[in-house]
Design an enzyme around this catalytic site. Structure first.
Site, PDB file in Angstrom:
ATOM      1  N   LYS A   1      35.697  46.595  35.963  1.00  0.00           N
ATOM      2  CA  LYS A   1      37.156  46.701  35.989  1.00  0.00           C
ATOM      3  C   LYS A   1      37.595  46.761  37.443  1.00  0.00           C
ATOM      4  O   LYS A   1      37.265  47.700  38.166  1.00  0.00           O
ATOM      5  CB  LYS A   1      37.600  47.956  35.238  1.00  0.00           C
ATOM      6  CG  LYS A   1      39.110  48.116  35.206  1.00  0.00           C
ATOM      7  CD  LYS A   1      39.512  49.266  34.312  1.00  0.00           C
ATOM      8  CE  LYS A   1      41.016  49.430  34.283  1.00  0.00           C
ATOM      9  NZ  LYS A   1      41.423  50.549  33.439  1.00  0.00           N
TER      10      LYS A   1
ATOM     11  N   LYS B   1      37.364  42.606  33.493  1.00  0.00           N
ATOM     12  CA  LYS B   1      38.813  42.741  33.491  1.00  0.00           C
ATOM     13  C   LYS B   1      39.342  42.783  34.916  1.00  0.00           C
ATOM     14  O   LYS B   1      38.759  43.497  35.731  1.00  0.00           O
ATOM     15  CB  LYS B   1      39.146  44.047  32.758  1.00  0.00           C
ATOM     16  CG  LYS B   1      40.586  44.432  32.787  1.00  0.00           C
ATOM     17  CD  LYS B   1      40.757  45.771  32.154  1.00  0.00           C
ATOM     18  CE  LYS B   1      42.213  46.146  32.296  1.00  0.00           C
ATOM     19  NZ  LYS B   1      42.455  47.515  32.015  1.00  0.00           N
TER      20      LYS B   1
HETATM   21  C1  PBG Z   1      43.823  52.430  31.378  1.00  0.00           C
HETATM   22  C2  PBG Z   1      44.005  50.976  31.276  1.00  0.00           C
HETATM   23  C3  PBG Z   1      44.735  50.090  32.098  1.00  0.00           C
HETATM   24  C4  PBG Z   1      44.672  48.839  31.485  1.00  0.00           C
HETATM   25  C5  PBG Z   1      43.889  48.988  30.340  1.00  0.00           C
HETATM   26  N1  PBG Z   1      43.468  50.308  30.242  1.00  0.00           N
HETATM   27  C6  PBG Z   1      45.549  50.331  33.306  1.00  0.00           C
HETATM   28  C7  PBG Z   1      44.931  50.739  34.574  1.00  0.00           C
HETATM   29  O1  PBG Z   1      43.724  50.843  34.734  1.00  0.00           O
HETATM   30  O2  PBG Z   1      45.729  51.007  35.467  1.00  0.00           O
HETATM   31  C8  PBG Z   1      45.344  47.585  31.956  1.00  0.00           C
HETATM   32  C9  PBG Z   1      45.639  46.589  30.899  1.00  0.00           C
HETATM   33  C10 PBG Z   1      46.611  45.521  31.246  1.00  0.00           C
HETATM   34  O3  PBG Z   1      47.105  45.398  32.365  1.00  0.00           O
HETATM   35  O4  PBG Z   1      46.896  44.741  30.320  1.00  0.00           O
HETATM   36  N2  PBG Z   1      43.016  52.882  32.406  1.00  0.00           N
END
Ligand code: PBG
Length: 322
Positions: A194, A247
Site C-alpha cells: 500500500k 494499491k
Molecule cells: C484505510 C483505507 C484507505 C483506503 C482504503 N483503506 C485510506 C488511506 O489509507 O488513507 C483508500 C481507498 C481509496 O482511496 O479508494 N486505511
C-alpha cells in the site's frame, strides 16, 4: 520465410476471431465492490458520483440490486458514530461494520464478504494506529487493536478480513488471534503493498479519515520503490496472508506484474477512489467515453496480473457489461 509474409493482422480480422484469441477476459465476477456503511442517513459522496455512504437500513436493498448485476463480492468500510484516541468503536460488537456484516450474511447466502481492518476512520487523530505522546505511531500496540477488530468482524460472520494499516507483523498477529479465537476459517486479504498515495483523496472525504496532523509516510510505502514491494509481499505470505493486494492500481501496474510473476498466491488490485473520480470527472465534461475508458483500465489491471479488482466501478456493472 520472408518477413513480409508474417502478418499479425490476420489474427485481427473479425470480432469472433479477436474474441477467440483474447488473452484477458473481464467479467463482473472479477470485481469486489466497496461499500461504505453508516448509522447516519444515506448520502452520496460529493467527489465520487454514484457512490454512497449507506445507512445500515438501506444496505440490503443496494446489495440486492448489485447481486442482480452479477456482483457477488464486497468489502465493507465503516463510518463510526464517534471517534476517540484509541479508535475503540472499531471493535465494538455493535459497531456499524459488525452490524452490516451480520445483516448481509443473514440476508444473502451466496456472497463473499471482506472487511477493511484499520483504525484511521475511528481515531480522533485520523492515523491508522496508536499514537504515542511524542506523536509517533506505535507498531506493536496497534497490532493488539487490529487483532481485536479482526476477531470482532469474524464473530459477526465476515469471510475475509483485510488489514490496510501497513503495520509490521500485523498479518501474523491477526492470523494467531483469529485461530486462537476459533476463526481459522476466516481468511486474510492483506493490503501488502500500500503506497502513500494522493489518489486516496476522495476516499478520505467518503470515510472522514484524513490524518489531523502529518501524513502516512512512516507506514505506507514510498512510491519511488519497487523491490520493497516484493519484500512486503514475501513477509505477508510468510505470515499467512491468503490473498495479497496492491494499491493503488493504475499507476502501479508494474508492481502488479512483478507480484504475479513472483508469487503463486491470488493477487488483488485496489483501483482507488482518485482513479474513479478522475474518470467520472473527465466523462462528465464529455472529454472521454466513460464506458470504453473504464473497460480499458479494468482490463489493463487484470492483464497486469491481478486476479481480482476492488473497484467503485463495480457499481456500474450493468452499463459496463451490457
Ligand atoms: C484505510 C483505507 C484507505 C483506503 C482504503 N483503506 C485510506 C488511506 O489509507 O488513507 C483508500 C481507498 C481509496 O482511496 O479508494 N486505511
Amino acid at each position: 520465410m520472408s518477413l513480409n509474409k508474417i502478418r499479425p493482422r490476420r489474427l485481427r480480422t473479425t470480432k469472433v476471431l479477436r474474441n477467440l484469441i483474447a488473452e484477458v477476459d473481464l467479467s463482473p465476477k472479477d470485481l469486489i465492490c466497496p461499500l461504505f456503511v453508516t448509522n447516519s442517513k444515506t448520502e452520496e459522496i460529493q467527489s465520487m458520483p454514484n457512490i454512497f455512504r449507506y445507512n445500515i437500513n438501506d444496505l440490503s436493498r443496494r446489495v440486492e440490486s448489485l447481486i442482480e448485476d452479477g456482483i457477488t463480492s464486497y468489502i465493507i468500510f465503516g463510518i463510526p458514530q464517534s471517534k476517540n484516541l484509541q479508535g475503540s468503536e472499531a471493535w465494538a460488537p455493535d459497531g456499524v461494520v459488525q452490524k452490516a456484516i451480520h445483516l448481509l450474511k443473514e440476508n444473502f447466502s451466496n456472497i463473499l464478504l471482506f472487511s477493511d481492518v484499520c483504525l484511521c476512520q475511528y481515531t480522533s487523530h485520523g492515523h491508522c494506529g496508536t499514537i504515542l505522546e511524542d506523536g509517533t505511531l506505535d507498531n506493536d500496540s496497534t497490532l493488539v487493536n487490529l487483532s481485536k477488530i479482526s476477531c470482532s468482524h469474524a464473530k459477526a460472520g465476515v469471510d475475509y478480513v483485510a488489514p490496510s494499516d501497513m503495520m509490521d507483523g500485523r498479518v501474523g498477529a491477526i492470523r494467531t488471534s483469529l485461530d486462537d479465537g476459533g476463526f481459522s476459517k476466516v481468511g486474510i486479504m492483506a493490503y501488502s503493498v500500500k503506497y502513500r498515495s494522493s489518489f486516496y483523496g476522495p476516499f478520505r472525504e467518503a470515510a472522514d479519515s484524513a490524518p489531523s496532523f502529518g501524513d502516512r509516510s512512516t507506514y505506507q510505502m514510498d512510491y519511488r520503490n519497487r523491490s520493497e514491494a516484493i519484500r512486503e509481499i514475501e513477509l505477508d505470505v510468510l505470515q499467512g496472508a491468503d490473498i495479497v493486494m496492491i494499491k493503488p492500481a493504475l499507476s502501479y501496474l508494474d508492481i502488479i506484474r512483478d507480484a504475479s510473476n513472483k508469487f503463486n498466491v491470488p493477487i488483488a488490485a485496489y483501483s482507488v477512489s482518485g482513479e474513479y473520480s478522475m474518470v467520472k470527472a473527465a466523462a462528465a465534461n464529455g472529454w472521454i467515453i466513460e464506458k470504453a475508458v473504464t473497460l480499458e483500465l479494468l482490463t489493463a489491471i487484470k492483464r497486469a496480473g491481478a486476479n481480482m479488482i476492488i473497484t467503485y466501478f463495480a457499481n456500474d456493472t450493468q452499463s459496463l457489461f451490457s
